[in-house]
Scaffold this active site. Structure first.
Site, PDB file in Angstrom:
ATOM      1  N   LEU A 391     -43.113 -35.854 -18.202  1.00 44.18           N
ATOM      2  CA  LEU A 391     -41.779 -35.264 -18.249  1.00 44.18           C
ATOM      3  C   LEU A 391     -40.913 -35.990 -17.222  1.00 44.18           C
ATOM      4  O   LEU A 391     -41.411 -36.415 -16.178  1.00 44.18           O
ATOM      5  CB  LEU A 391     -41.825 -33.767 -17.906  1.00 44.18           C
ATOM      6  CG  LEU A 391     -42.613 -32.851 -18.844  1.00 44.18           C
ATOM      7  CD1 LEU A 391     -42.643 -31.434 -18.277  1.00 44.18           C
ATOM      8  CD2 LEU A 391     -42.018 -32.855 -20.241  1.00 44.18           C
ATOM      9  N   ASP A 392     -39.607 -36.123 -17.514  1.00 39.87           N
ATOM     10  CA  ASP A 392     -38.692 -36.674 -16.526  1.00 39.87           C
ATOM     11  C   ASP A 392     -38.824 -35.889 -15.222  1.00 39.87           C
ATOM     12  O   ASP A 392     -39.117 -34.688 -15.239  1.00 39.87           O
ATOM     13  CB  ASP A 392     -37.246 -36.566 -16.998  1.00 39.87           C
ATOM     14  CG  ASP A 392     -36.929 -37.522 -18.133  1.00 39.87           C
ATOM     15  OD1 ASP A 392     -37.735 -38.429 -18.375  1.00 39.87           O
ATOM     16  OD2 ASP A 392     -35.887 -37.340 -18.775  1.00 39.87           O
ATOM     17  N   MET A 393     -38.591 -36.548 -14.114  1.00 40.44           N
ATOM     18  CA  MET A 393     -38.697 -35.877 -12.824  1.00 40.44           C
ATOM     19  C   MET A 393     -37.833 -34.615 -12.791  1.00 40.44           C
ATOM     20  O   MET A 393     -38.246 -33.587 -12.246  1.00 40.44           O
ATOM     21  CB  MET A 393     -38.281 -36.821 -11.698  1.00 40.44           C
ATOM     22  CG  MET A 393     -38.447 -36.217 -10.308  1.00 40.44           C
ATOM     23  SD  MET A 393     -38.029 -37.332  -8.960  1.00 40.44           S
ATOM     24  CE  MET A 393     -36.241 -37.251  -9.018  1.00 40.44           C
ATOM     25  N   THR A 395     -36.910 -32.717 -15.296  1.00 41.26           N
ATOM     26  CA  THR A 395     -37.257 -31.738 -16.329  1.00 41.26           C
ATOM     27  C   THR A 395     -38.419 -30.876 -15.863  1.00 41.26           C
ATOM     28  O   THR A 395     -39.411 -31.390 -15.341  1.00 41.26           O
ATOM     29  CB  THR A 395     -37.632 -32.447 -17.640  1.00 41.26           C
ATOM     30  OG1 THR A 395     -36.560 -33.294 -18.035  1.00 41.26           O
ATOM     31  CG2 THR A 395     -37.929 -31.446 -18.740  1.00 41.26           C
TER      32      THR A 395
END
Length: 544
Positions: A391-393, A395
């Site tokens: 996951l994106d940092m 998110t």
């Protein structure tokens, strides 16, 4: 050196403290002074009559709509007077110089400059080459050679077919032929071979002669092209060497030095280096800086009218590293461990895998500058653990982790074959008119501004997202996202882009407006357990 572009603040600034450090250009929240300077520039853009440019804000205006990045630099004179400078990136209204804006660092377009003179020579080369390539003599020589080769190939093929047919007929005749007849048949065969050889010689002579005639022109063209190439390369190297930037020590460093001789196209033309160079030229102390987009968004990037954006990394970062040498600058947020003090919640665990609820601003795997991550935290307890997906940092939400290589391989295969079902919940900044749909916009990395992604129909990778509205409230829309593919920043770009939902996710500091967090959460994950084979659905609702 007198400074005619310095504009003093008109309002009382006594209640606004100066920043302790200069703006970190690649991630910032604009200082209040920068916001005031930016508003002054925006008021000017709305009312000015100094130039004509179609920003795409007026549907009745003629010409191609092109939005533009503008920058403001808050500066201080040696007597303590505060003011600001304005700049635009690239050209504006097809010009490098406009009233009230700092000039380009190096203007290669001055009428009496060497670039213009060298450009005249290059243009003459282009004209000479074009004249030769379009001449009737060159065209005739080219057509003659092509015609000879075509006729040669046809005649040889036709004659070889004839020889093959004659050979077959002679074979039949030989079965009943007398000695004299056999001799005659052999003579015919020899004559056919000799004639084939002479045909080859004849056409090779014709073709070689035509090639020589054509070479009279192609050699001249190639000499001109080589001379043009050498002239262009020398001009480019001179440009790279003379296109130089100042820092606070009045040290000049050229594009060639900064980029080791190979700068990207447009390097040095952005607003930030223009502003700083002018400030150092005129003994102005840089205090704070900000850049904003003005006009219609481009079709590839996500750019919102009047919104602030950081400097690009590909073109500006190496230049600004030199220009900001030894200046006190705000801390680099990319080097800060935002996960410090945050805990990981285990939503599910058995002997084979874990499902973690990852907090926002927490890396899934170690980064270049920060090692703390979900993977390193989990590996402290389970040394063989591996994150299955990322996951994106920014998110939050469910992250699947395997406790062994075999389990990791099984779960990754499910992701690759798109057997894993994912549902994200997001809060969008705006009201969507429709209730559901599919976004299909191919994505690739922005080479000048990593890790940002752009929409690119020529080279982007396919990216599809299903979505549906959950509720609308307070000029915001809560949606479910069902990503069909898993590209970097896919949901964020699909939400914000004008060809997508045109409603950025609240708190998106890359494609929208920064808030206390990114309102994007991986809420549901469905997959087959790699050992029991039973379908599992794990849910963790968002807390926003």
């Amino acid at each position: 050196m007198s400074c005619t572009l310095f504009q003093p603040f008109q309002q009382n600034l006594s209640g606004i403290p100066l920043p302790e450090k200069f703006t970190f250009p690649f991630y910032y929240e604009p200082h209040e002074l920068s916001i005031i300077a930016a508003k002054e520039l925006q008021h000017y853009l709305e009312a000015q009559t100094d130039f004509k440019h179609n920003f795409g804000l007026n549907s009745e205006q003629d010409g191609l709509a092109i939005g533009k990045m503008f920058g403001v630099l808050v500066v201080q004179k040696q007597d303590g007077t505060l003011g600001y400078l304005w700049a635009f990136s690239g050209k504006l209204a097809d010009r490098n110089h406009l009233p009230n804006f700092v000039p380009t660092v190096y203007d290669m377009l001055t009428q009496d400059g060497y670039f213009k003179e060298e450009e005249k020579i290059l243009n003459q080369y282009n004209r000479d080459i074009e004249l030769l390539e379009n001449s009737e003599e060159y065209k005739t020589a080219t057509n003659t050679l092509e015609e000879y080769i075509k006729n040669f190939e046809k005649e040889i093929v036709d004659y070889k077919i004839k020889i093959k047919k004659s050979k077959k007929e002679r074979a039949e005749k030989r079965k009943k032929a007398t000695a004299d007849e056999l001799k005659q048949l052999n003579t015919e065969s020899q004559h056919e071979g000799i004639l084939l050889k002479k045909m080859n010689q004849y056409w090779q002579y014709k073709i070689n002669d035509a090639r020589e005639q054509l070479a009279n022109y192609t050699n001249q063209i190639n000499v001109l092209k080589e001379a043009r190439k050498e002239k262009s390369s020398a001009l480019q190297q001179r440009l790279f060497n003379e296109y130089a930037f100042l820092n606070q020590y009045q040290e000049l460093k050229s594009l060639g030095e900064i980029f080791n001789g190979n700068p990207p196209a447009g390097a040095g033309e952005c607003a930030a280096p223009k502003l700083l160079h002018y400030a150092f030229q005129h003994d102005l102390k840089p205090i704070a800086m900000a850049e904003f987009w003005w006009g219609q968004s481009p079709k590839s990037e996500v750019r919102k009218h009047q919104q602030f954006y950081p400097a690009c990394t590909g073109k500006c970062e190496p230049i600004l590293k030199h220009m900001l040498k030894d200046m006190p600058v705000d801390d680099n947020p990319f080097a800060v461990n935002w996960a410090e003090g945050k805990n990981l919640e285990i939503v599910f665990e058995d002997d084979y895998l874990l499902v973690i609820n990852k907090p926002a601003e927490f890396l899934s795997v170690p980064g270049k500058q920060v090692s703390d991550s979900v993977q390193t935290r989990v590996q402290a307890l389970h040394p063989n653990a591996l994150v299955v997906h990322r996951l994106d940092m920014s998110t939050s939400g469910l992250l699947l982790i395997a406790k062994s290589n075999a389990i990791h391989k099984n779960l990754q295969a499910q992701f690759i074959k798109r057997k894993v079902k994912k549902r994200y919940v997001a809060l969008l900044d705006g009201v969507l008119p429709e209730n559901k749909g599919v976004i299909d916009l191919p994505l690739r990395v922005d080479l000048d501004n990593r890790p940002n992604q752009i929409v690119c129909f020529d080279y982007g990778k396919p990216a599809q997202t299903q979505w549906e509205v959950v509720e609308r409230r307070n000029n915001q829309t809560m949606v479910y996202f069902y990503p069909i593919t898993g590209r970097t920043h896919q949901l964020r770009v699909h939400a914000a882009h004008s060809l997508g939902l045109n409603c950025p996710i609240i708190g998106d500091d890359l494609y929208g407006t920064k808030a206390h967090r990114l309102h994007l959460h991986a809420e549901s994950l469905t997959f087959a357990h790699p050992v029991s084979k039973q379908e599992m659905t794990i849910v963790k609702e968002a807390e926003f």
